[in-house]
Design a protein around this motif. Structure first.
Motif, PDB file in Angstrom:
ATOM      1  N   PHE A 338      31.425  51.717  39.747  1.00 37.18           N
ATOM      2  CA  PHE A 338      32.440  50.700  40.029  1.00 37.18           C
ATOM      3  C   PHE A 338      33.363  50.523  38.824  1.00 37.18           C
ATOM      4  O   PHE A 338      34.591  50.392  38.965  1.00 37.18           O
ATOM      5  N   ALA A 339      32.778  50.510  37.620  1.00 36.97           N
ATOM      6  CA  ALA A 339      33.583  50.342  36.407  1.00 36.97           C
ATOM      7  C   ALA A 339      34.567  51.499  36.233  1.00 36.97           C
ATOM      8  O   ALA A 339      35.724  51.295  35.856  1.00 36.97           O
ATOM      9  N   ARG A 340      34.113  52.747  36.517  1.00 34.62           N
ATOM     10  CA  ARG A 340      35.014  53.900  36.399  1.00 34.62           C
ATOM     11  C   ARG A 340      36.129  53.823  37.428  1.00 34.62           C
ATOM     12  O   ARG A 340      37.299  54.100  37.122  1.00 34.62           O
ATOM     13  N   ALA A 341      35.767  53.463  38.653  1.00 37.65           N
ATOM     14  CA  ALA A 341      36.781  53.397  39.699  1.00 37.65           C
ATOM     15  C   ALA A 341      37.808  52.311  39.419  1.00 37.65           C
ATOM     16  O   ALA A 341      38.991  52.458  39.735  1.00 37.65           O
ATOM     17  N   ALA A 342      37.362  51.199  38.814  1.00 36.41           N
ATOM     18  CA  ALA A 342      38.277  50.099  38.525  1.00 36.41           C
ATOM     19  C   ALA A 342      39.029  50.290  37.219  1.00 36.41           C
ATOM     20  O   ALA A 342      39.921  49.509  36.901  1.00 36.41           O
ATOM     21  N   GLY A 343      38.663  51.329  36.441  1.00 34.76           N
ATOM     22  CA  GLY A 343      39.347  51.581  35.176  1.00 34.76           C
ATOM     23  C   GLY A 343      38.946  50.632  34.074  1.00 34.76           C
ATOM     24  O   GLY A 343      39.730  50.374  33.152  1.00 34.76           O
ATOM     25  N   LEU A 344      37.696  50.104  34.136  1.00 33.43           N
ATOM     26  CA  LEU A 344      37.240  49.175  33.111  1.00 33.43           C
ATOM     27  C   LEU A 344      36.807  49.928  31.865  1.00 33.43           C
ATOM     28  O   LEU A 344      36.162  50.978  31.961  1.00 33.43           O
ATOM     29  N   GLU A 345      37.180  49.420  30.723  1.00 43.54           N
ATOM     30  CA  GLU A 345      36.739  50.010  29.470  1.00 43.54           C
ATOM     31  C   GLU A 345      35.290  49.616  29.202  1.00 43.54           C
ATOM     32  O   GLU A 345      34.803  48.590  29.666  1.00 43.54           O
ATOM     33  N   GLU A 346      34.610  50.471  28.418  1.00 43.89           N
ATOM     34  CA  GLU A 346      33.199  50.231  28.136  1.00 43.89           C
ATOM     35  C   GLU A 346      33.027  48.918  27.372  1.00 43.89           C
ATOM     36  O   GLU A 346      33.727  48.636  26.393  1.00 43.89           O
ATOM     37  N   GLY A 347      32.077  48.118  27.851  1.00 42.76           N
ATOM     38  CA  GLY A 347      31.805  46.844  27.186  1.00 42.76           C
ATOM     39  C   GLY A 347      32.599  45.671  27.708  1.00 42.76           C
ATOM     40  O   GLY A 347      32.363  44.530  27.291  1.00 42.76           O
ATOM     41  N   THR A 348      33.540  45.913  28.611  1.00 43.03           N
ATOM     42  CA  THR A 348      34.344  44.819  29.172  1.00 43.03           C
ATOM     43  C   THR A 348      33.802  44.439  30.543  1.00 43.03           C
ATOM     44  O   THR A 348      33.392  45.302  31.316  1.00 43.03           O
ATOM     45  N   MET A 349      33.799  43.155  30.848  1.00 41.56           N
ATOM     46  CA  MET A 349      33.282  42.657  32.120  1.00 41.56           C
ATOM     47  C   MET A 349      34.199  41.541  32.602  1.00 41.56           C
ATOM     48  O   MET A 349      34.276  40.466  31.996  1.00 41.56           O
ATOM     49  N   PRO A 350      34.941  41.753  33.699  1.00 41.87           N
ATOM     50  CA  PRO A 350      35.812  40.696  34.218  1.00 41.87           C
ATOM     51  C   PRO A 350      34.985  39.554  34.802  1.00 41.87           C
ATOM     52  O   PRO A 350      33.812  39.721  35.145  1.00 41.87           O
ATOM     53  N   VAL A 351      35.611  38.413  34.922  1.00 34.88           N
ATOM     54  CA  VAL A 351      34.913  37.246  35.471  1.00 34.88           C
ATOM     55  C   VAL A 351      34.979  37.245  36.987  1.00 34.88           C
ATOM     56  O   VAL A 351      33.969  37.024  37.666  1.00 34.88           O
ATOM     57  N   TYR A 352      36.155  37.505  37.553  1.00 39.02           N
ATOM     58  CA  TYR A 352      36.354  37.472  39.000  1.00 39.02           C
ATOM     59  C   TYR A 352      36.891  38.826  39.482  1.00 39.02           C
ATOM     60  O   TYR A 352      37.564  39.544  38.711  1.00 39.02           O
TER      61      TYR A 352
END
Length: 808
Positions: A338-352
């Protein structure tokens, strides 16, 4: 391995040699003994010495004995020992997961494996595979590159709804065959991966954690299940459960509590979680997770503050991007996919979840998550959103309600489609460029016919006027403007790689030297020109005129980029050799491994922004002001380089400058049949005699060509198509030269010429066309054929006719 159509057989001489080696030892010994006796008697008769004759015979027999002993110790191997084991070859080819075909020099299919026949029904002959006109063109180009360089490849073609990549290699002892290797683009098959996970070690690990999982098809029947599910639903772990109706294995009471039918009303209550594998597909398979209530009560599934570790491990193992939120829409868990598909950087976690999408989609995502979290929405649904990190293309976000998982209330699913989108964009770009190229080629062809008529009539009028006449300057201006229009059509043809090139074997330093004086005038006094040539440069095969145009276009762009510098700038032109070993070290997926001669042009101008660097070779793309650029300069450069068999790359840093590097393959000396080109002649030398048959479907071109040839002393007969021309040839008038257009309705020029050559094998032929000579010669299998590109002048037509009709 399917053999088509030439079986392999031993030559007769080799068969006879094999039979000779199989003579019985006893017969061979008798033969040698007889030969020794006869030789001894002849020596006795000639020399009269009994001892000498007996000694000679004994020595011969002893040598024979030694040969027989040696043969017993080291028996010869039969030819069959070295024969090809086709069963082994087939096993190796059919177990590779690669469709393989072999074609010979004549383009015939020699053999292919079963996978090739499975993917492409009827064993079609490459490159004529069912991959569309664009795919066939790419395969044809790859085959030509393989014949020339030893290897060619196509990154993306589509057939029967599947995507393939092809690699073509020249092979065989004499390298007279092409080996075609076709592979499928590997894409993630969620159904197969889920089945493998459930039935393998992953399913056992889930069972140990108390999670039963089943893959259920859209029709409601079980396709796969782990051993824990089998044991609870059917009574034993190895029970045959595939194909059974999933609903019949469960029962529910009045309160909606679900239990296994096998366990009855006293069975443990179950928690059920559903996850569709695909979105937007009818009857998609669904993963169903069943968890005992006792596990939920013990807090092992979901506790205060989030999901349990074993459930997180489950979601992390699945090949689909998954996340869990609470009823308020806050993220509880996000797996790596999910993180890769959403383009999230390692160590980052969105709230919503709304933090992942662009501003316009935040409200829709938040409202949908809330409705699913509060139970207002049943089962699952999809919503199209644009991710904040990839706003160019919308993606599908699947949202489903989750029950019995503590605080986890909503399950989100996001598929990583970056690779699929990349392939899709590449295919769309290739299709777009091919369509634009075909359009440009067709427009240029029609313009060439019109310009031929205009230029020809200008030449005819100028024959009746002398310099100083009132109309002479006007006619000259019309012809000059027509020549400028002809240059524009040449640019269009260069972009579509259909330009008429006159390739020659040349050295790059010589081409740079020829144009260096012109460059100094174009660059002006504020730009410094530096030229460096390397050593041991291999010769290349290119059109010197078009190569000069490439250098001039790049130099003019560099000059414009350096105009903002108060101190001017420096344009550096460098030539150097790039051997195959260095190409291999580069690791480029685009540049085939071969020997190249490189031309590098670098400036220290303003540079090109990274966001538009990938678009600079597209037609009609320009960063100049309106009215100061057509956008065809670099696209023309690209077309000339590619049509010459080369490659061009651009590298730029904003504020530091730009580097263009051109790689042209080193020409291998071989027998090349050059085009028949007319020699330059003076006006008085162009008059001739004889009868010319002119075949042209365009009335305006036929009229001007007829008048031009008639004015130069020829008797001209005309025809509007191939059928009329054959009727004229069948008459009583002897034809000395056939001048014909290539592309005509009903019957084209090459077809008409092939039929005419059956009756008149020695008739000279002059083809004229607005398409590229290089392209036409690949499709025209005729010898002793001259070619005249459109548009042409009266003088050029007379030159070509004189050269073609004059005996060599």
């Amino acid at each position: 391995m399917k053999s088509l159509p030439n079986p392999i057989a031993l030559p007769d001489s080799l068969s006879r040699a094999t039979d000779a080696t199989l003579l019985p030892d006893r017969a061979l010994a008798g033969l040698v003994a007889g030969a020794a006796l006869v030789s001894g008697l002849l020596l006795l008769w000639a020399a009269g010495n009994v001892a000498l004759a007996a000694g000679f015979a004994a020595a011969l027999i002893a040598a024979c004995a030694l040969m027989l002993v040696f043969r017993k110790l080291y028996p010869p191997q039969g030819v069959g020992d070295g024969a090809i084991d086709w069963a082994l070859t087939r096993a190796a080819a059919d177990n590779e997961g690669v469709a393989i075909a072999i074609t010979d020099r004549a383009g015939r299919l020699v053999c292919a494996n079963d996978l090739f026949g499975e993917w492409f029904q009827g064993f079609p002959v490459p490159p004529g595979l069912p991959v569309g006109q664009g795919g066939v063109s790419q395969l044809t180009a790859a085959a030509r590159q393989a014949w020339r360089d030893g290897e060619g490849q196509v990154d993306l073609i589509e057939a029967n709804g599947a995507r393939y990549a092809a690699r073509v290699m020249r092979a065989g002892r004499t390298e007279d065959h092409l080996l075609w290797r076709v592979t499928r683009h590997r894409t993630l098959d969620l159904r197969t991966e889920s089945r493998r996970l459930i039935e393998g070690e992953g399913g056992d690990r889930l069972g140990e954690a108390g999670i039963m999982v089943a893959l259920v098809g859209g029709e409601g029947r079980i396709r796969a299940a782990n051993r824990a599910f089998n044991a609870r639903a059917a009574g034993r772990p190895d029970a045959p459960i595939e194909g059974r109706d999933f609903v019949t294995l469960l029962v529910s009471d009045r309160e909606g509590v679900i239990r296994f039918a096998q366990e009855g009303a006293k069975g443990t209550a179950l928690r059920l979680m559903q996850m569709p594998l695909e979105t937007g597909v009818i009857d998609t398979p669904t993963l169903l997770f069943l968890i005992d209530d006792e596990y939920a009560a013990s807090g092992r599934i979901a506790g205060k503050g989030g999901t349990g570790s074993h459930l997180q491990a489950l979601l992390s193992m699945l090949p689909l991007g998954l996340a869990l939120t609470d009823r308020d829409g806050r993220f509880l868990f996000v797996n790596d996919a999910f993180a890769r598909a959403a383009g999230l950087e390692e160590g980052t976690m969105p709230v919503y979840p709304g933090d992942l999408v662009v501003g316009e989609d935040k409200a829709a995502v938040a409202d949908t998550v809330r409705r699913f979290g509060t139970g207002q929405q049943a089962l699952s649904g999809d919503i199209a959103v644009r991710l904040l990190n990839h706003p160019e293309e919308p993606v599908a976000l699947t949202i489903a309600g989750a029950r019995g998982l503590g605080e986890a209330a909503v399950l989100l699913s996001l598929k990583d489609t970056s690779e699929e989108s990349k392939l899709k964009r590449q295919a769309e770009q290739a299709t777009k460029m091919q369509a634009v190229g075909q359009l440009a080629g067709g427009v240029a062809h029609d313009f060439n016919n019109i310009l031929t008529a205009i230029i020809g009539h200008c030449d005819l009028m100028m024959m009746r006027h002398q310099p100083g006449d009132s109309d002479y300057d006007d006619i000259q201006q019309i012809k000059s403007n027509s020549s400028r229009a002809a240059n524009l059509t040449r640019q269009l043809l260069a972009f579509s790689r259909q330009q008429t090139l006159r390739p020659q074997v040349l050295q790059l330093p010589d081409a740079v030297s020829e144009v260096s004086n012109l460059l100094k005038r174009l660059l002006g006094e504020t730009v410094n020109l530096v030229i460096n040539h390397g050593r041991d440069l291999g010769a290349v095969r290119a059109d010197p005129g078009q190569l000069e145009q490439v250098i001039v276009n790049l130099a003019v762009n560099a000059r414009d980029a350096m105009q903002s510098r108060s101190s001017g700038g420096t344009l550096t032109i460098q030539t150097y050799a790039l051997p195959a070993s260095e190409v291999r070290a580069l690791g480029s997926e685009i540049l085939p491994i071969a020997n190249y001669t490189a031309l590098k042009m670098s400036d220290n101008g303003s540079g090109i922004p990274s966001e538009i660097l990938s678009k600079i070779f597209e037609p009609f793309f320009t960063t100049k002001e309106v009215g100061k650029g057509t956008g065809l300069g670099l696209s023309t450069v690209y077309g000339i380089v590619k049509q010459s068999g080369g490659f061009i790359f651009a590298d730029s840093k904003l504020g530091e400058g730009t580097v263009f590097t051109i790689y042209l393959p080193v020409h291998q000396a071989e027998a090349v049949v050059e085009a028949v080109t007319p020699k330059k002649a003076k006006q008085g030398e162009l008059w001739g005699s004889g009868t010319i048959l002119l075949v042209e479907d365009e009335d305006m071109v036929r009229a001007v060509a007829e008048r031009a040839l008639t004015r130069h002393g020829y008797t001209v007969l005309t025809a509007t198509n191939g059928e009329e021309a054959l009727e004229v040839l069948a008459g009583d008038i002897a034809i000395d030269l056939l001048v014909s257009d290539v592309v005509m309705p009903t019957m084209d020029g090459p077809t008409m010429v092939k039929i005419a050559r059956e009756t008149f094998p020695d008739m000279p032929i002059l083809f004229m066309s607005g398409y590229a000579e290089e392209q036409l010669r690949k499709s025209i299998d005729l010898d002793r054929v001259a070619f005249l590109p459109k548009p042409f002048s009266v003088h050029q037509l007379a030159e070509a006719a004189k050269a073609a009709i004059t005996p060599k």
